[in-house]
Design an enzyme around this catalytic site. Structure first.
Site, PDB file in Angstrom:
ATOM      1  N   GLU A 102       0.882  -1.181   0.000  1.00 34.30           N
ATOM      2  CA  GLU A 102       0.000   0.000   0.000  1.00 34.30           C
ATOM      3  C   GLU A 102       0.909   1.217   0.000  1.00 34.30           C
ATOM      4  O   GLU A 102       1.427   1.610   1.048  1.00 34.30           O
ATOM      5  CB  GLU A 102      -0.896  -0.022   1.246  1.00 34.30           C
ATOM      6  CG  GLU A 102      -1.898  -1.154   1.270  1.00 34.30           C
ATOM      7  CD  GLU A 102      -3.098  -0.910   0.355  1.00 34.30           C
ATOM      8  OE1 GLU A 102      -3.344   0.255  -0.011  1.00 34.30           O
ATOM      9  OE2 GLU A 102      -3.770  -1.889  -0.009  1.00 34.30           O
TER      10      GLU A 102
ATOM     11  N   CYS B  13      -2.149   9.604   2.679  1.00 31.31           N
ATOM     12  CA  CYS B  13      -1.672   9.003   1.420  1.00 31.31           C
ATOM     13  C   CYS B  13      -2.578   9.325   0.246  1.00 31.31           C
ATOM     14  O   CYS B  13      -2.124   9.421  -0.884  1.00 31.31           O
ATOM     15  CB  CYS B  13      -1.550   7.494   1.580  1.00 31.31           C
ATOM     16  SG  CYS B  13      -3.059   6.724   2.143  1.00 31.31           S
TER      17      CYS B  13
HETATM   18  P1  NAD Z   1       8.158   4.836   4.901  1.00 29.05           P
HETATM   19  O1  NAD Z   1       8.218   4.034   3.656  1.00 29.05           O
HETATM   20  O2  NAD Z   1       9.281   5.741   5.217  1.00 29.05           O
HETATM   21  O3  NAD Z   1       8.011   3.872   6.179  1.00 29.05           O
HETATM   22  C1  NAD Z   1       7.063   2.835   6.244  1.00 29.05           C
HETATM   23  C2  NAD Z   1       7.597   1.709   7.106  1.00 29.05           C
HETATM   24  O4  NAD Z   1       8.792   1.194   6.536  1.00 29.05           O
HETATM   25  C3  NAD Z   1       7.935   2.115   8.532  1.00 29.05           C
HETATM   26  O5  NAD Z   1       7.434   1.138   9.422  1.00 29.05           O
HETATM   27  C4  NAD Z   1       9.453   2.170   8.543  1.00 29.05           C
HETATM   28  O6  NAD Z   1      10.001   1.815   9.791  1.00 29.05           O
HETATM   29  C5  NAD Z   1       9.831   1.159   7.499  1.00 29.05           C
HETATM   30  N1  NAD Z   1      11.092   1.503   6.805  1.00 29.05           N
HETATM   31  C6  NAD Z   1      11.557   2.743   6.520  1.00 29.05           C
HETATM   32  N2  NAD Z   1      12.724   2.674   5.842  1.00 29.05           N
HETATM   33  C7  NAD Z   1      13.018   1.362   5.704  1.00 29.05           C
HETATM   34  C8  NAD Z   1      14.082   0.629   5.103  1.00 29.05           C
HETATM   35  N3  NAD Z   1      15.114   1.246   4.510  1.00 29.05           N
HETATM   36  N4  NAD Z   1      14.040  -0.723   5.146  1.00 29.05           N
HETATM   37  C9  NAD Z   1      13.001  -1.365   5.734  1.00 29.05           C
HETATM   38  N5  NAD Z   1      11.977  -0.726   6.324  1.00 29.05           N
HETATM   39  C10 NAD Z   1      11.971   0.616   6.321  1.00 29.05           C
HETATM   40  O7  NAD Z   1       6.754   5.614   4.831  1.00 29.05           O
HETATM   41  P2  NAD Z   1       6.130   6.634   5.873  1.00 29.05           P
HETATM   42  O8  NAD Z   1       6.960   7.883   5.916  1.00 29.05           O
HETATM   43  O9  NAD Z   1       5.807   5.936   7.140  1.00 29.05           O
HETATM   44  O10 NAD Z   1       4.745   6.967   5.157  1.00 29.05           O
HETATM   45  C11 NAD Z   1       4.666   7.857   4.087  1.00 29.05           C
HETATM   46  C12 NAD Z   1       4.449   7.120   2.775  1.00 29.05           C
HETATM   47  O11 NAD Z   1       3.502   6.084   2.937  1.00 29.05           O
HETATM   48  C13 NAD Z   1       3.851   8.027   1.713  1.00 29.05           C
HETATM   49  O12 NAD Z   1       4.399   7.683   0.459  1.00 29.05           O
HETATM   50  C14 NAD Z   1       2.371   7.691   1.730  1.00 29.05           C
HETATM   51  O13 NAD Z   1       1.677   7.987   0.561  1.00 29.05           O
HETATM   52  C15 NAD Z   1       2.442   6.220   1.996  1.00 29.05           C
HETATM   53  N6  NAD Z   1       1.209   5.759   2.624  1.00 29.05           N
HETATM   54  C16 NAD Z   1       0.412   4.916   1.936  1.00 29.05           C
HETATM   55  C17 NAD Z   1      -0.784   4.500   2.497  1.00 29.05           C
HETATM   56  C18 NAD Z   1      -1.711   3.566   1.770  1.00 29.05           C
HETATM   57  O14 NAD Z   1      -2.627   3.072   2.410  1.00 29.05           O
HETATM   58  N7  NAD Z   1      -1.514   3.299   0.507  1.00 29.05           N
HETATM   59  C19 NAD Z   1      -1.131   4.943   3.762  1.00 29.05           C
HETATM   60  C20 NAD Z   1      -0.274   5.794   4.440  1.00 29.05           C
HETATM   61  C21 NAD Z   1       0.903   6.198   3.872  1.00 29.05           C
END
Ligand code: NAD
Length: 455
Positions: free
Chosen positions: A210, A244
């Site tokens: 997602e 998002c």
């Molecule tokens: P992110 O990708 O930075 O983090 C998401 C998760 O991944 C966190 O739990 C984090 O600890 C983990 N993570 C971060 N870097 C990592 C790495 N290098 N290796 C492994 N795991 C890692 O995203 P965010 O800042 O939490 O959220 C923002 C993004 O999420 C935006 O792009 C937004 O559009 C998207 N989003 C999508 C939805 C949806 O339902 N489609 C909902 C909310 C947010």
């Protein structure tokens, strides 16, 4: 071996005992989860307020309310979703019956995002447990208090071999991803989504991703501008734009651009967005605050543009005369900045959307059904709404997910149950009918029969 090998193994052993399969067990787990959250509601409000200043009103409407609704609907519909489903049997297999048996996948990893931390962490877990799996949840580390609140609740209320929480950031997630899971459900950015997808591929683990992207709102000249403005402002500045599916940018017919901008300005004024008014949270951290502040081109600001470093707040900001080459159009904004791009012909708007990766959402504002259908037909996006923003995700009959760069798979309602299940396809035949024509020795007569049967 990683720090998490033992908990994954414990869950695998528990899953293989088949205890999670009975419907009564799964319904009981969901009831326990709802009451465990309800018991802690007031602590959880405090945690999210501490993390980024989210109010009780917003937290109820966009987190608890949706989560409770999700759990209630799942409990109600679970007997139907879990049933074996008959499908038609083709002529070549008659007499016989064909059916699909949903079965749980096993040990599931759910990785959550920070912006709606309770909902985005626990809603996939609801689907995973409902389908009869075990679950390990890794909430986002950015809202530290909500992450801790969820860990404490789960540790107090659930057997770790059924449901447990691992807190942490990149290093913990990287280690978790070295383990073998039967399903990984990830919510977050497309960049991290790729890392998760690659790790899952090594173990042949199915994923739901997602992700996000630049979701457009398109306002045609025949639109009811006052209402359109209200719905766009609400969808954009809810959670200070950290949503998002928020409209990332606005494409508007030039002939109504000035009037729409005026309506947007009035709406922002009327809604009185302020942390003190309990309707406007902070930007989650310094990194995002700086990133967003840098996206604001002062020459293009028509509303807002104020950035307060001491509180990490950015006022609702509208930029006009933006072009696709501007920095603000190069990345998902994920904050309270709305760039506006005028178009003279709707084909320009279509070309603009198509020039960017496929978005998670799209919003179309028009009364013109021909134009609506043209846009719906020609634009690719995860999901969206006509004459509204965000609300499509609150209808559980609409599977929620992206396409292309905005994600793989979907969930909510029955789609969530399916995302965490395998549909076993079974053909069930009696012995009493045994025509000979598929067995050797072959003959022209047998081939004729086969041709008739298979078409
Ligand atoms: P992110 O990708 O930075 O983090 C998401 C998760 O991944 C966190 O739990 C984090 O600890 C983990 N993570 C971060 N870097 C990592 C790495 N290098 N290796 C492994 N795991 C890692 O995203 P965010 O800042 O939490 O959220 C923002 C993004 O999420 C935006 O792009 C937004 O559009 C998207 N989003 C999508 C939805 C949806 O339902 N489609 C909902 C909310 C947010």
């Amino acid at each position: 071996m990683t720090r998490f090998t033992s908990i994954v193994q414990k869950q695998r052993d528990f899953f293989s005992k088949d205890a999670t399969r009975p419907l009564a067990f799964r319904i009981d787990v969901l009831r326990r989860l709802k009451s465990a959250i309800q018991k802690r509601e007031s602590q959880w409000y405090a945690a999210i307020a501490a993390d980024f200043g989210k109010s009780r009103f917003d937290t109820y409407t966009t987190e608890f309310g949706l989560l409770y609704g999700d759990i209630d609907e799942t409990i109600k519909e679970l007997p139907r979703w879990s049933r074996r489903r008959r499908v038609r049997t083709n002529l070549a297999n008659l007499p016989g019956r064909s059916y699909l048996i949903p079965e749980p996948l096993g040990v599931c990893l759910v990785i959550g995002a920070w912006n709606y931390p309770y909902l985005l962490s626990l809603s996939p877990v609801v689907a995973a447990l409902a389908a009869g799996n075990t679950a390990i949840l890794k909430p986002s580390e950015l809202p530290a208090a909500t992450s801790q609140a969820m860990r404490e609740m789960v540790a107090a209320e659930f057997e770790p071999e059924l449901f447990s929480v691992v807190e942490g950031g990149v290093s913990e997630t990287t280690e978790l991803l070295e383990e073998r899971f039967d399903k990984i459900f990830f919510t977050g950015s497309p960049a991290v989504g790729r890392i998760v997808y690659m790790a899952a591929a090594k173990q042949m683990t199915p994923v739901t991703l997602e992700l996000g992207g630049k979701s457009p709102a398109i306002v045609a000249k025949d639109s009811q501008l006052q209402h359109a403005a209200k719905r766009i402002v609400w969808g954009k500045f809810l959670n200070a734009g950290q949503t998002c599916v928020a409209p990332d940018y606005l494409l508007v017919d030039r002939s109504v651009q000035d009037e729409l901008l005026e309506q947007l300005r009035r709406c922002i004024e009327r809604f009185q967005y302020k942390v003190e008014n309990n309707n406007y949270p902070r930007i989650i951290n310094e990194r995002n605050f700086r990133r967003l502040a840098d996206l604001i081109d002062p020459a293009k600001v028509v509303v807002g543009g104020m950035c307060d470093e001491s509180s990490y707040t950015i006022s609702p900001t509208i930029l006009r005369d933006v072009t696709l080459d501007d920095r603000v159009m190069q990345e998902e904004i994920f904050g309270p900045i709305l760039p506006v791009i005028g178009y003279s012909d709707v084909d320009e708007a279509i070309a603009a959307v198509r020039s960017l990766p496929k978005p998670l959402a799209c919003y179309i504002f028009t009364h013109d059904t021909v134009l609506r259908d043209r846009l719906l037909g020609r634009l690719s996006f995860g999901g969206g709404a006509v004459n509204d923003t965000l609300m499509h995700l609150s209808n559980n009959n609409l599977p929620f997910g992206g396409v292309g760069n905005s994600g793989i798979g979907s969930y909510h309602g029955e789609a969530g149950f399916r995302a965490f299940s395998h549909n076993k396809s079974v053909l069930d035949k009696p012995f009493w009918f045994e025509p000979d024509f598929k067995y050797p020795p072959y003959s022209e007569r047998k081939l004729k029969w086969i041709k008739w049967l298979l078409g």
